[in-house]
Scaffold this motif. Structure first.
Motif, short mmCIF file in Angstrom:
data_model
loop_
_atom_site.label_atom_id
_atom_site.label_comp_id
_atom_site.label_asym_id
_atom_site.label_seq_id
_atom_site.Cartn_x
_atom_site.Cartn_y
_atom_site.Cartn_z
N ALA A 50 1.09 -1.34 0.10
CA ALA A 50 -0.11 -0.12 0.09
C ALA A 50 0.67 1.16 0.44
N LEU A 51 2.08 1.11 1.06
CA LEU A 51 2.48 2.29 0.71
C LEU A 51 4.04 1.94 0.49
N SER A 52 4.71 2.66 0.12
CA SER A 52 6.46 2.66 -0.05
C SER A 52 7.24 3.54 -0.26
N GLU A 80 4.90 -1.35 3.50
CA GLU A 80 4.37 -0.73 4.38
C GLU A 80 2.88 -1.16 3.42
N HIS A 81 2.14 -1.55 4.92
CA HIS A 81 1.05 -1.96 4.75
C HIS A 81 -0.43 -1.89 5.59
N ARG A 82 -1.20 -1.73 5.77
CA ARG A 82 -2.11 -1.61 6.63
C ARG A 82 -3.12 -2.54 6.91
N LEU A 83 -2.67 -3.28 8.12
CA LEU A 83 -3.19 -4.55 8.15
C LEU A 83 -4.76 -4.12 8.80
N ALA A 84 -4.75 -3.23 9.29
CA ALA A 84 -6.14 -3.17 9.93
C ALA A 84 -5.89 -1.33 10.44
N ASN A 85 -7.07 -0.86 10.14
CA ASN A 85 -7.40 0.09 10.73
C ASN A 85 -8.00 1.10 12.30
N LEU A 124 -8.65 -1.52 15.83
CA LEU A 124 -7.73 -2.73 16.23
C LEU A 124 -8.42 -2.54 17.69
N GLU A 125 -8.80 -3.08 18.22
CA GLU A 125 -8.67 -3.22 19.83
C GLU A 125 -8.38 -4.01 20.85
N CYS A 126 -6.97 -3.47 21.26
CA CYS A 126 -6.46 -4.85 21.96
C CYS A 126 -5.93 -3.95 23.13
N GLY A 127 -6.34 -4.96 24.73
CA GLY A 127 -5.90 -4.73 25.81
C GLY A 127 -6.83 -2.46 26.22
N GLY A 128 -7.95 -2.50 25.30
CA GLY A 128 -8.69 -1.06 25.74
C GLY A 128 -7.82 -0.52 25.21
N THR A 129 -6.47 -0.42 24.75
CA THR A 129 -6.70 0.43 23.95
C THR A 129 -6.74 0.33 22.10
N GLU A 130 -7.32 1.43 21.26
CA GLU A 130 -7.49 1.41 19.96
C GLU A 130 -6.15 1.80 19.42
N TYR A 131 -6.07 0.46 18.19
CA TYR A 131 -5.06 0.89 17.03
C TYR A 131 -4.89 0.98 15.79
N SER A 132 -4.33 1.69 14.94
CA SER A 132 -4.14 1.33 13.39
C SER A 132 -2.58 0.75 13.62
N VAL A 133 -2.08 -0.66 12.54
CA VAL A 133 -1.85 -1.81 12.45
C VAL A 133 -1.42 -1.83 11.04
N ASP A 134 0.04 -1.56 10.83
CA ASP A 134 0.82 -1.62 9.61
C ASP A 134 2.11 -2.99 9.86
N LEU A 135 2.18 -3.46 8.70
CA LEU A 135 3.18 -4.50 8.59
C LEU A 135 3.91 -3.66 7.45
N VAL A 136 5.60 -3.33 8.30
CA VAL A 136 6.34 -2.81 8.15
C VAL A 136 7.64 -4.01 7.08
N ALA A 137 8.23 -4.03 6.35
CA ALA A 137 9.62 -4.17 5.60
C ALA A 137 10.20 -3.85 5.00
N ARG A 138 11.78 -3.93 5.61
CA ARG A 138 12.51 -3.30 5.30
C ARG A 138 14.22 -4.18 5.39
N GLU A 174 -1.66 -13.11 4.66
CA GLU A 174 -1.80 -13.50 6.74
C GLU A 174 -2.85 -13.33 7.34
N TYR A 175 -1.79 -11.76 7.21
CA TYR A 175 -2.87 -10.59 8.47
C TYR A 175 -3.52 -9.88 8.42
N GLU A 176 -3.59 -9.85 6.78
CA GLU A 176 -4.96 -8.34 6.81
C GLU A 176 -6.06 -8.96 6.86
N GLY A 177 -6.25 -8.24 8.20
CA GLY A 177 -7.94 -8.51 8.75
C GLY A 177 -8.02 -10.17 9.27
N ALA A 178 -6.96 -10.82 9.64
CA ALA A 178 -6.24 -11.51 11.01
C ALA A 178 -6.81 -10.77 12.47
N GLU A 179 -7.60 -10.28 12.68
CA GLU A 179 -7.89 -10.00 14.01
C GLU A 179 -7.71 -10.32 14.88
#
Length: 93
Positions: free
Chosen positions: A2-4, A11-16, A18-32, A74-79
């Motif tokens: 998605a982003l480079s 970079e790719h956004r996996l989730a816009n 995502l609630e985890c441990g009471g906090t809301e996150y945006s989740v990205d996969l970063v490969a470098r 594999e990880y996109e949408g796998a909440e």
């Protein structure tokens, strides 16, 4: 991807949202490309949407761009998997 930033950074956004441990996150996969790493160094980054700590979870290195794409699929949408990784990362921090 998605982003480079450059051909050595993906970079790719996996989730816009995502609630985890009471906090809301945006989740990205970063490969470098990194010195001393064959292929791609892969990290899942949890960015808090409001307040909270950024969480980074390293995945095993990817040997090729195709493997990075496979990880995105594999990880996109796998909440549930992303929440599990988030919990592991938070426990290490």
């Amino acid at each position: 991807m998605a982003l480079s930033r450059s051909s050595s950074w993906k970079e790719h956004r996996l989730a816009n949202k995502l609630e985890c441990g009471g906090t809301e996150y945006s989740v990205d996969l970063v490969a470098r490309k990194a010195t001393g790493v064959e292929g791609w160094k892969v990290t899942v980054v949890y960015l808090p949407r409001d307040e909270g700590q950024e969480i980074k979870v390293d995945l095993p290195n990817a040997a090729s761009t195709a493997e990075v794409r496979r990880l995105v699929t594999e990880y996109e949408g796998a909440e549930d998997r992303l929440r599990e990784l988030c919990g592991q990362g938070a426990a290490r921090a």
